[in-house]
Design a protein around this motif. Structure first.
Motif, PDB file in Angstrom:
ATOM      1  N   SER A 388       0.798  -1.228   0.000  1.00  0.00           N
ATOM      2  CA  SER A 388       0.000   0.000   0.000  1.00  0.00           C
ATOM      3  C   SER A 388       0.832   1.281   0.000  1.00  0.00           C
ATOM      4  N   ILE A 389       2.139   1.150   0.054  1.00  0.00           N
ATOM      5  CA  ILE A 389       2.976   2.345   0.136  1.00  0.00           C
ATOM      6  C   ILE A 389       2.922   3.106  -1.191  1.00  0.00           C
ATOM      7  N   THR A 390       3.019   4.411  -1.131  1.00  0.00           N
ATOM      8  CA  THR A 390       2.912   5.246  -2.328  1.00  0.00           C
ATOM      9  C   THR A 390       4.198   6.017  -2.587  1.00  0.00           C
ATOM     10  N   ALA A 391       4.334   6.462  -3.818  1.00  0.00           N
ATOM     11  CA  ALA A 391       5.490   7.276  -4.180  1.00  0.00           C
ATOM     12  C   ALA A 391       5.520   8.565  -3.364  1.00  0.00           C
ATOM     13  N   ASP A 392       4.339   9.113  -3.068  1.00  0.00           N
ATOM     14  CA  ASP A 392       4.284  10.358  -2.291  1.00  0.00           C
ATOM     15  C   ASP A 392       4.907  10.190  -0.908  1.00  0.00           C
ATOM     16  N   GLU A 393       4.750   9.014  -0.324  1.00  0.00           N
ATOM     17  CA  GLU A 393       5.355   8.758   0.994  1.00  0.00           C
ATOM     18  C   GLU A 393       6.879   8.757   0.891  1.00  0.00           C
ATOM     19  N   ILE A 394       7.389   8.275  -0.226  1.00  0.00           N
ATOM     20  CA  ILE A 394       8.840   8.253  -0.431  1.00  0.00           C
ATOM     21  C   ILE A 394       9.361   9.664  -0.679  1.00  0.00           C
ATOM     22  N   TYR A 395       8.633  10.442  -1.486  1.00  0.00           N
ATOM     23  CA  TYR A 395       9.023  11.838  -1.697  1.00  0.00           C
ATOM     24  C   TYR A 395       8.981  12.618  -0.379  1.00  0.00           C
ATOM     25  N   GLU A 396       7.980  12.330   0.424  1.00  0.00           N
ATOM     26  CA  GLU A 396       7.829  13.026   1.707  1.00  0.00           C
ATOM     27  C   GLU A 396       9.010  12.745   2.621  1.00  0.00           C
ATOM     28  N   VAL A 397       9.422  11.480   2.682  1.00  0.00           N
ATOM     29  CA  VAL A 397      10.545  11.152   3.566  1.00  0.00           C
ATOM     30  C   VAL A 397      11.850  11.727   3.006  1.00  0.00           C
ATOM     31  N   ALA A 398      11.960  11.817   1.684  1.00  0.00           N
ATOM     32  CA  ALA A 398      13.142  12.443   1.081  1.00  0.00           C
ATOM     33  C   ALA A 398      13.256  13.905   1.505  1.00  0.00           C
ATOM     34  N   ASN A 399      12.116  14.588   1.554  1.00  0.00           N
ATOM     35  CA  ASN A 399      12.115  15.995   1.967  1.00  0.00           C
ATOM     36  C   ASN A 399      12.384  16.168   3.458  1.00  0.00           C
ATOM     37  N   LYS A 400      12.121  15.127   4.227  1.00  0.00           N
ATOM     38  CA  LYS A 400      12.408  15.184   5.667  1.00  0.00           C
ATOM     39  C   LYS A 400      13.873  14.885   5.976  1.00  0.00           C
ATOM     40  N   VAL A 401      14.468  13.989   5.183  1.00  0.00           N
ATOM     41  CA  VAL A 401      15.806  13.486   5.522  1.00  0.00           C
ATOM     42  C   VAL A 401      16.934  14.178   4.753  1.00  0.00           C
ATOM     43  N   LEU A 402      16.737  14.417   3.455  1.00  0.00           N
ATOM     44  CA  LEU A 402      17.837  14.886   2.613  1.00  0.00           C
ATOM     45  C   LEU A 402      18.039  16.395   2.715  1.00  0.00           C
ATOM     46  N   ASN A 403      18.340  16.848   3.935  1.00  0.00           N
ATOM     47  CA  ASN A 403      18.544  18.276   4.195  1.00  0.00           C
ATOM     48  C   ASN A 403      19.771  18.476   5.078  1.00  0.00           C
TER      49      ASN A 403
END
Length: 413
Positions: A388-403
């Motif tokens: 059930s995981i979505t691409a949006d969840e992956i983009y969201e975590v990228a924006n949280k971590v890759l900073n």
């Protein structure tokens, strides 16, 4: 749905030792014991002591000389090993079923009755110092140690698990023995064992050899999480052929449900041979032979690294390419589609089945999960979540971590 080929039971002995017996149709048995002590427990003056003791546990007991102990370990005909990390020290034996009880008895003698003989302390001191120095000769190892040094001010991650040279040179036998007796107690330990024996039979053997281990009060570990510094540092080193680039991100504020999307992101980013970083930096631009990402998600360590080695003249181009990948993932310019999710599901399923099939891997996985206080069947939940995981969840975590990464560059002096 993955079919489980083992059965699990948890037990607590009267002395507080937690034991997890795993019954599996196997001819190879495994036993792991984890002591809840590592580099996170150490003061600055103690940096390296947990690792030093791990080495010394193999140096003889009240009942066995160093030579006899190692001869008997060898005579099991299987594999025995140990390691120390930031939060635990682990000892493991895998052997034929017929040698299983001998393996349990040997581990109990090592963990409960270690003598830490004076003459062996001095010998092992030289071995550990050589281990530390050899890691300095490895450009890759040196680069990882250096980025940790510059990324943190107070965190134990600032220091390598093997410790500081000065400490290792000066540890006394009394210091080591006192630390060993403080933390190597049953109520600070956990055993996992895989065998074909019935649970009751397996636990009787543990009680026979580990039941006499005396408990002692151990203070719970209070770890203060520290984010990496947003800083770029250049270090020089003589006689190196390639320069290295490392990015380090920490994510201590990430919630549990975001960890699976982060694992998928890491696989797509740099963990696979066809990763975004590999394809762009190596295949498309020909800037590096080796480039990868490394993710660590434990209770007290939350880090993501990206590493590569390039010619000095290509440092800027490689850095720019890596940072463009970060930016394009966060902006959704890089598409993470159903095919990526399906591949990750297959990768995860393959890893799970491989673990279930191998007694040693299964024993190690359940020990690790249990020491971390995690559900030992988490891999089954992950399999369901992947559907059930979505691409949006992956983009969201990228924006949280890759900073705000710590960036370290190693160049030839």
């Amino acid at each position: 749905m993955i079919k489980l080929n083992f059965d699990v039971k948890k037990h607590i002995l009267k002395n507080g030792l937690e034991v997890i017996t795993i019954k599996k149709n196997t001819q190879i048995s495994s036993i792991n014991i984890g002591i809840k002590v590592g580099a996170l427990n150490e003061t600055l003056e103690e940096k390296g002591i947990s690792h030093f003791i791990e080495h010394m546990i193999f140096k003889g007991t009240e009942n066995r000389t160093f030579q006899r102990l190692n001869d008997e370990l060898e005579s099991l005909g299987g594999e025995y090993n140990a390691y120390t990390d930031y939060s635990q020290t682990v000892y493991s034996i895998s052997c034929l079923e017929e040698e299983f009880i001998n393996g349990i008895e040997l581990l109990s003698d090592m963990l409960i009755n270690s003598k830490l003989p004076e003459e062996e302390v001095d010998k092992e001191r030289g071995v550990i110092l050589a281990e530390i120095r050899s890691s300095k000769d490895s450009v890759e190892d040196f680069s990882f140690k250096r980025i940790n040094e510059v990324a943190f001010e107070h965190s134990a991650l600032k220091y390598d698990v093997a410790g500081l040279d000065e400490n290792v040179k000066n540890f006394t036998r009394d210091q080591l023995y006192s630390y060993y007796k403080k933390y190597y107690v049953p109520n600070n330990s956990l055993i996992t064992m895989v065998s074909s024996r019935e649970h009751d039979d397996a636990i009787k053997e543990i009680e026979k050899y580990f039941g006499k281990w005396q408990p002692k009060e151990v203070k719970s570990l209070d770890v203060k999480d520290e984010k990496n510094k947003d800083i770029k540092v250049v270090t020089t080193k003589e006689n190196i052929e390639l320069s290295t680039i490392i990015y380090l991100f920490t994510f201590y504020d990430l919630d549990k449900k975001s960890e699976l999307p982060l694992r998928i992101l890491n696989h797509r980013l740099g963990e696979s041979a066809n990763s975004l970083l590999f394809r762009e930096v190596r295949e498309n631009r020909g800037l590096a032979y080796d480039i990868y990402s490394h993710l660590d998600i434990t209770k007290n360590v939350k880090t993501l690294y990206v590493y590569t080695a390039v010619d000095e003249e290509d440092i800027n181009d490689a850095s720019k390419a890596i940072e463009e990948i970060f930016k394009d993932i966060k902006s959704k310019k890089i598409v993470i589609g159903n095919n990526d999710l399906n591949i990750m599901k297959k990768v995860h399923k393959t890893a799970v089945i491989s673990t279930l099939e191998d007694s040693f891997e299964l024993c190690s996985y359940i020990l690790s999960q249990s020491l971390e206080g995690e559900d030992i069947f988490e891999f089954l939940e992950d399999m369901e979540s992947l559907n059930s995981i979505t691409a949006d969840e992956i983009y969201e975590v990228a924006n949280k971590v890759l900073n705000n990464p710590t960036i370290h560059i190693l160049k030839s002096s």
